[in-house]
Write an enzyme that holds these catalytic residues in place. Structure first.
Site: not given
Length: 223
Positions: A94, A203-204, A11-12, A142
């Protein structure tokens, strides 16, 4: 028939994934998880974690923990604290919250001692191999330039995924490899699995989607 894949949604600090909206999205993820064949987990802010962990049945992760125990560490949040509030585990290192190698090792070790799951994020093949040597549960590769881009690593740099899986398994056969950065569609997800990853960290693509429920349903193949 392939085995269950892993989907972890970060969700950051997105407005769409905080507070009341975080709980709404967590319940969407719980609903979708109950109807698909994939494992679905979520990584939420420290402030939302206690409430969400109580309210949903899916696994809830912290987005970060500090590499400290209890003591004179003003403003820090450690692995023991998230354990007490019901977290399944935590992301570690991260790209938006990088750590020193010694701190990564500390966190992986402490999470393991507490029976929690560690998801160590990396950015290329060498760092993936190094992370695997620390014996985390998951390594999530990532490439930072693709994070939030909408361009999936499984298409833009498939060799990074393939070579990361190979490098990690050569070091630690039990570690599970995820891939992230730009993952938004079911096609992206399936491609990641075909390249040898056991799932995705994203996420996004879900959190900032106009229709979060539909985005997640599409990702896991319900549409």
């Amino acid at each position: 028939m392939r085995k269950m894949g892993v989907v972890i949604i970060n969700f950051k600090a997105y407005k769409e994934g905080f507070g009341k909206r975080a709980l709404e999205l967590a319940k969407i993820a719980e609903n979708v998880a109950s109807r698909c064949d994939e494992y679905v987990g979520i990584a939420v802010s420290f402030l939302d974690l206690p409430v969400i962990a109580r309210e949903v049945s899916i696994d809830v992760y912290a987005q970060h923990v500090d590499a400290v125990g209890f003591g004179s560490h003003t403003g820090r949040i450690n692995a023991d604290m998230i354990a007490e509030y019901g977290a399944k585990g935590s992301l570690v290192n991260h790209s938006e919250r990088r750590l020193k190698l010694a701190d990564i090792e500390f966190n992986v070790s402490r999470l393991r001692e507490l029976g929690l799951t560690s998801v160590v994020c990396t950015n290329n093949v060498p760092t993936t191999a190094a992370a695997a040597a620390l014996n985390p549960d998951f390594v999530a590769v990532e490439p930072p330039e693709l994070i939030g881009s909408g361009i999936p690593v499984s298409k833009a740099e498939p060799e990074v995924v393939e070579n990361s899986v190979k490098a990690a398994k050569e070091v630690n056969k039990s570690v599970r490899v995820l891939c992230g950065a730009g993952i938004t569609t079911h096609e992206d997800y399936v491609k990641a699995l075909e390249l040898g990853a056991e799932g995705v960290l994203l996420a996004s693509g879900v959190v900032k989607a106009e229709d979060q429920k539909r985005a997640l349903e599409e990702l896991v193949g319900l549409l």
